[in-house]
Scaffold this active site. Structure first.
Site, short mmCIF file in Angstrom:
data_model
loop_
_atom_site.label_atom_id
_atom_site.label_comp_id
_atom_site.label_asym_id
_atom_site.label_seq_id
_atom_site.Cartn_x
_atom_site.Cartn_y
_atom_site.Cartn_z
N CYS A 197 -23.54 1.61 2.73
CA CYS A 197 -22.94 1.76 1.55
C CYS A 197 -22.95 3.35 1.18
O CYS A 197 -24.04 3.91 1.35
CB CYS A 197 -23.59 0.91 0.33
N ASP B 260 -10.59 -4.60 -12.50
CA ASP B 260 -10.59 -5.97 -12.22
C ASP B 260 -12.15 -6.53 -11.55
O ASP B 260 -12.87 -5.84 -11.95
CB ASP B 260 -9.49 -6.11 -11.26
N TYR C 204 -5.48 -4.43 -17.31
CA TYR C 204 -5.56 -4.18 -15.92
C TYR C 204 -4.33 -3.92 -14.99
O TYR C 204 -4.23 -2.84 -14.39
CB TYR C 204 -6.41 -5.27 -15.30
N LEU D 283 1.22 -21.21 -5.10
CA LEU D 283 0.29 -20.16 -5.76
C LEU D 283 -0.69 -20.52 -6.82
O LEU D 283 -1.60 -20.04 -7.24
CB LEU D 283 1.12 -18.66 -6.06
N ARG E 201 0.89 -1.02 0.21
CA ARG E 201 -0.07 0.04 -0.19
C ARG E 201 0.96 1.25 0.04
O ARG E 201 1.75 1.30 0.63
CB ARG E 201 -0.97 -0.12 1.22
N GLU F 126 0.90 -7.08 -7.95
CA GLU F 126 -0.36 -7.37 -8.69
C GLU F 126 -0.50 -8.70 -9.45
O GLU F 126 -1.34 -9.52 -9.58
CB GLU F 126 -0.54 -6.19 -9.70
#
Length: 351
Positions: free
Chosen positions: A199, A135, A117, A77, A22, A34
């Protein structure tokens, strides 16, 4: 629509997740995060990301690393072509851009394994370029809020959602906007049980107004799943065993595994012994089947694997496996990159 981005970013400032990548501005590290997070849950990807960038900290290190080293870091993975594409991409950057990560969307998009993306994510987060990263989270949020019923996995749908995402993107804060969209879709506007009561878009969300949260986004019919039946031979020759590297034109390419035989339908060991390939493997070689085979089902995107692992104790004669097969100490097995399926068997065997 005009206040969509401001509401989204305001939500993000209050609810954003604490993630190791982040706020990262290094395009290499954003790229790694990513690619790892494609088809990977955040909880699992976090540890893989930290370990990967610690051992392979930059483009040059990635380009120079051995394939086995990369695949070992990637082990568990899945989708191992992603790892191989990472190295191919690093070599491309070294050759075409002298080792400097490109800083335009068009150049980033040229790197192998980077699609629309990922290119948008890197361009916006590393260089603050105004590209919307669309995405699965973005598809879900946009389809619900704006009531878009075009299938997200259709050509028309991809184009429609990309245009809409670009329209609502905060052009001055594309990095924050894209990360906000990811977090909002992942933690608030979730696939199941979205938090509609709190929301920020509840007053104009199409899905909430029409009670279609579970109907959006739309998808075209799923692909057909193929069943495969793999019979692995864990052959114990004293303290050694045999492994081979998978070819580049099948699942788990580049990973190691025991010698195997594939059948078109499930068969028992007595039938398997009559197979011509089995008889070629063990011709002139006496063996003892130590116990019942370890059986498991392993689900991949396009395939369901039904695997059996047979533990065979042999005498001095070596089996006649392929020329690519090597003999290694059993104790060294965990040094080789293997599929999750192989690792499941090894973990059970070592208990």
């Amino acid at each position: 629509m005009n206040n969509f981005s401001s509401l989204l970013i305001a939500w993000y400032k209050e609810h954003k997740r604490d993630l190791p990548w982040r706020g990262e501005k290094d395009p290499y590290k954003i790229w790694i995060s990513e690619i790892i997070l494609q088809q990977t849950r955040i909880e699992q990807g976090r540890a893989y990301y930290t370990r990967f960038v610690e051992q392979i900290p930059d483009i040059q290190a990635l380009a120079n690393a051995s394939e086995d080293e990369i695949l070992k870091l990637w082990q568990g993975l899945g989708y191992y072509s992603r790892a191989r594409n990472l190295q191919a991409g690093a070599k491309f950057v070294m050759e075409k851009f002298n080792g400097f990560f490109p800083n335009t969307y068009e150049d980033i998009r040229q790197i192998k394994g980077i699609g629309d993306y990922t290119a948008a994510a890197i361009a916006s987060m590393a260089f603050r370029l105004p590209y919307a990263a669309v995405d699965g989270n973005a598809y879900r949020v946009l389809s619900r809020v704006f009531g878009i019923t075009t299938p997200i996995n259709s050509t028309a749908g991809k184009k429609e959602f990309q245009l809409l995402a670009q329209e609502v993107l905060d052009k001055h804060k594309p990095d924050i906007f894209n990360q906000a969209m990811m977090d909002f879709g992942a933690t608030h506007c979730k696939t199941k049980n979205p938090q509609c009561e709190t929301c920020p878009f509840e007053h104009f969300c199409y899905a909430k107004e029409h009670m279609q949260q579970n109907d959006l986004p739309k998808k075209l019919q799923k692909i057909t799943i193929k069943n495969r039946y793999l019979h692995y031979f864990f052959v114990k020759n004293g303290e050694n065993t045999y492994i081979q590297k998978r070819s580049q034109n099948d699942i788990w390419a580049g990973l190691y595994e025991f010698p195997l035989l594939e059948t078109t339908e499930p068969v028992d060991f007595d039938i398997l012994q009559e197979n011509a390939v089995f008889q070629k493997f063990f011709k002139g070689c006496s063996f003892v089947l130590e116990h019942n085979p370890f059986e498991c089902k392993h689900q991949l995107t396009h395939q369901t694997i039904f695997a059996k692992f047979y533990t065979l104790q042999i005498a001095a004669e070596a089996p006649k496996f392929s020329q690519q097969t090597i003999m290694i100490p059993i104790a060294d097995f965990d040094q080789y990159p293997v599929s999750r399926l192989m690792n499941m068997f090894f973990e059970k065997m070592m208990k």
